[in-house]
Enzyme design. Structure first.
Site, PDB file in Angstrom:
ATOM      1  N   SER A 250       0.804  -1.250   0.095  1.00  0.00           N
ATOM      2  CA  SER A 250       0.110   0.052   0.137  1.00  0.00           C
ATOM      3  C   SER A 250       1.061   1.301  -0.065  1.00  0.00           C
ATOM      4  O   SER A 250       2.179   1.116   0.396  1.00  0.00           O
ATOM      5  CB  SER A 250      -0.964   0.046   1.287  1.00  0.00           C
ATOM      6  OG  SER A 250      -0.211   0.463   2.321  1.00  0.00           O
ATOM      7  N   LYS A 251       0.294   2.248  -0.284  1.00  0.00           N
ATOM      8  CA  LYS A 251       0.857   3.632  -0.280  1.00  0.00           C
ATOM      9  C   LYS A 251       1.777   3.993   0.981  1.00  0.00           C
ATOM     10  O   LYS A 251       2.580   4.784   0.914  1.00  0.00           O
ATOM     11  CB  LYS A 251      -0.291   4.752  -0.401  1.00  0.00           C
ATOM     12  CG  LYS A 251      -0.897   4.668  -1.524  1.00  0.00           C
ATOM     13  CD  LYS A 251      -0.412   6.007  -2.361  1.00  0.00           C
ATOM     14  CE  LYS A 251      -1.042   5.853  -3.775  1.00  0.00           C
ATOM     15  NZ  LYS A 251       0.052   5.605  -4.738  1.00  0.00           N
ATOM     16  N   ARG A 252       1.408   3.198   2.195  1.00  0.00           N
ATOM     17  CA  ARG A 252       1.916   3.566   3.423  1.00  0.00           C
ATOM     18  C   ARG A 252       3.520   3.344   3.122  1.00  0.00           C
ATOM     19  O   ARG A 252       4.440   3.802   3.869  1.00  0.00           O
ATOM     20  CB  ARG A 252       1.626   2.454   4.396  1.00  0.00           C
ATOM     21  CG  ARG A 252       0.467   3.246   5.294  1.00  0.00           C
ATOM     22  CD  ARG A 252      -0.065   2.202   6.319  1.00  0.00           C
ATOM     23  NE  ARG A 252      -0.685   0.833   5.739  1.00  0.00           N
ATOM     24  CZ  ARG A 252       0.062  -0.280   5.681  1.00  0.00           C
ATOM     25  NH1 ARG A 252       1.077  -0.631   6.176  1.00  0.00           N
ATOM     26  NH2 ARG A 252      -0.537  -1.224   5.053  1.00  0.00           N
TER      27      ARG A 252
END
Ligand code: GLU
Length: 485
Positions: A250-252
């Site tokens: 994910s973007k995290r």
């Protein structure tokens, strides 16, 4: 896995929903379909699953095509828009209704929500209990006449559904995992399950290679294929891609889309190679493989069964390998936007090529590469006082750099070997090692402490600019030199 090898020709599809970007997980699915079709022969269909959207958006379709083309996936048919085939999907629902393989369900969402909550409270998974599956024809007619809204549900047989997955092996879904799922919503729109199966039948898809997130949909799809009396395709479900935190990527943890990697300066050849190896292995230790090489070697037997971790350092390394080894003309079109962003669009082409040739051996991406050569094309460098302080602290250095400047000026041939020899000879006269002049020389010429071999750098900067930069640096050192008091 022991598997009878797949035979071609095959028909596969990549069926993204338009989201505005191409997630690397989707790109990897596309790549495996691309490789499988290229290996076995047949067709890859691009199908845009746009039925959830209020209107089909041409820009999104174009964006998916561009991202796929950029990364190097080839498709043979499409893009076919799922939204254009809604009537066909509805026809299928009508057929299933007519054959009593589907039924109208008049349960209200309030009723269903209450049942769902009760199931949750009891710690059970909600399954539609089949309330409307036994309505008589007269009861149905009565409700229709009253204008009661309904959905159309598929009558799921109460059997286990077993299939052989190309990646996961034998899979078995017991009947209690499945319920009578919806085919048409109350507004008459087809659901994903109906659309996807209907399209896969009409497009004569023989192998469905898709993400693991669809595994739980597959028993529903198999039941639909059977109900519609269509040949069953072979399924293969690809494990997830995880981030370094071992959670779904994910973007995290950074970029997740093909477009973002492109904008960071990753080469498409590197991304294709990297994604292909994220869940598949060529059977030997090789890590750098072209699409042609992978096409030759590709078999589903070597698809991994466990989730792959997206290793950003490895991608950077792989990209550097490609920057290093690809013919310059293959890199150039991808480099151009980065050159433009660094104000180098109109730089002298020969010097540009020479600078790129020298610096591509050290860059990890195109952005870094374009940035690292910017200094060749400016009139005056800006030095960083923190990087120059140690040179400014040496009182004798300016005059020694001036001596170097004069030696260089006097050279007949401003080329790597004579530049090297002249510097070493001078250092010997000073009783110093070569590094004594090499480091400030590099700083003077590039305003950086890192870069290509220093004499390659000097030769490329050229005689007039070398002289001018050394003069400028000598003056700069005097400016920032610590005062003796
Ligand atoms: N449209 C679905 C998605 O983007 C894929 C459907 C499929 O491959 O069956 O996840």
């Amino acid at each position: 896995m022991t598997e009878t090898a797949l035979q071609g020709p095959i028909r596969v599809r990549f069926a993204p929903s338009p989201t505005g970007f191409l997630h690397v997980g989707g790109a990897r699915t596309a790549i495996y379909n691309d490789l499988l079709r290229a290996h076995l022969g047949g067709e890859l269909i691009l199908r845009i699953e746009d039925t959830d959207r209020a209107r089909s958006d041409e820009a999104m379709t174009r964006q998916i095509q561009e991202a796929l083309e950029w990364v190097g996936c080839h498709w043979d048919e499409g893009p076919a828009l799922q939204s254009a085939r809604v009537e066909r999907h509805r026809e299928r629902a009508a057929e299933l209704l007519a054959r009593d393989l589907a039924y109208r369900c008049f349960c209200t969402s309030e009723e269903l929500d209450a049942q769902r909550r009760a199931a949750e409270k009891a710690g059970e998974r909600f399954r539609y209990p089949g309330t409307c599956s036994t309505l008589s024809a007269a009861e149905v007619e009565e409700r229709l006449a009253a204008g009661t809204p309904f959905v159309v549900r598929f009558r799921m047989a109460q059997d286990n559904i077993r299939f052989h997955d190309l990646v996961r092996g034998d899979v078995d879904f017991p009947p209690d995992a499945l319920d009578d799922f919806i085919l048409l919503r109350s507004d008459g729109s087809p659901t994903y399950h109906l659309s996807v199966v209907s399209d896969d039948i009409d497009m004569r898809v023989s192998h469905i290679i898709r993400g693991d997130d669809h595994l739980s949909n597959t028993p529903k799809h198999i039941a639909l294929f059977e109900a519609l009396e269509a040949p069953l395709p072979t399924f293969g479900h690809l494990p997830l891609i995880l981030g370094p935190d071992k959670k779904r990527l994910s973007k995290r943890t950074g970029a997740t889309s093909v477009e973002e990697f492109r904008d960071q300066g990753i080469l498409p050849q590197a991304l294709y190679n990297f994604l292909a190896l994220l869940g598949w292995s060529p059977g030997d230790a090789r890590e750098i493989l072209s699409r042609d090489e992978m096409t030759e070697l590709f078999t589903v037997e070597r698809l991994n069964t466990s989730a792959a971790v997206f290793d950003r350092d490895k991608l950077a390394w792989m990209n550097a390998q490609y920057l290093f080894n690809l013919p310059l003309e293959e890199i150039w079109p991808h480099l151009e936007p980065f050159l433009a962003a660094n104000g180098l669009a109109d730089a002298d082409p020969d010097r540009l090529e020479a600078a790129v040739t020298l610096h591509r051996l050290r860059a990890h991406n195109l952005a870094e590469l374009a940035e690292s050569i910017g200094h060749y094309f400016v009139d005056r460098l800006d030095y960083d006082p923190a990087l120059c302080a140690k040179f400014a602290a040496k009182a004798e250095l300016p005059e020694r750099l001036a001596a170097l400047r004069d030696r260089y000026d006097a050279l007949d041939d401003f080329a790597i070997d004579p530049l090297d020899q002249a510097l070493r000879a001078l250092c010997e006269e000073f009783g110093e090692k070569a590094g004594y002049l090499i480091h400030p020389l590099r700083m003077a010429l590039s305003a950086s402490k890192k870069g290509p071999p220093v004499f390659d750098l000097v030769a490329l900067v050229g005689r007039p600019a070398t002289r001018q930069r050394l003069d400028h640096f000598i003056a700069y050192l005097a400016e920032i030199a610590p005062t003796s008091e």
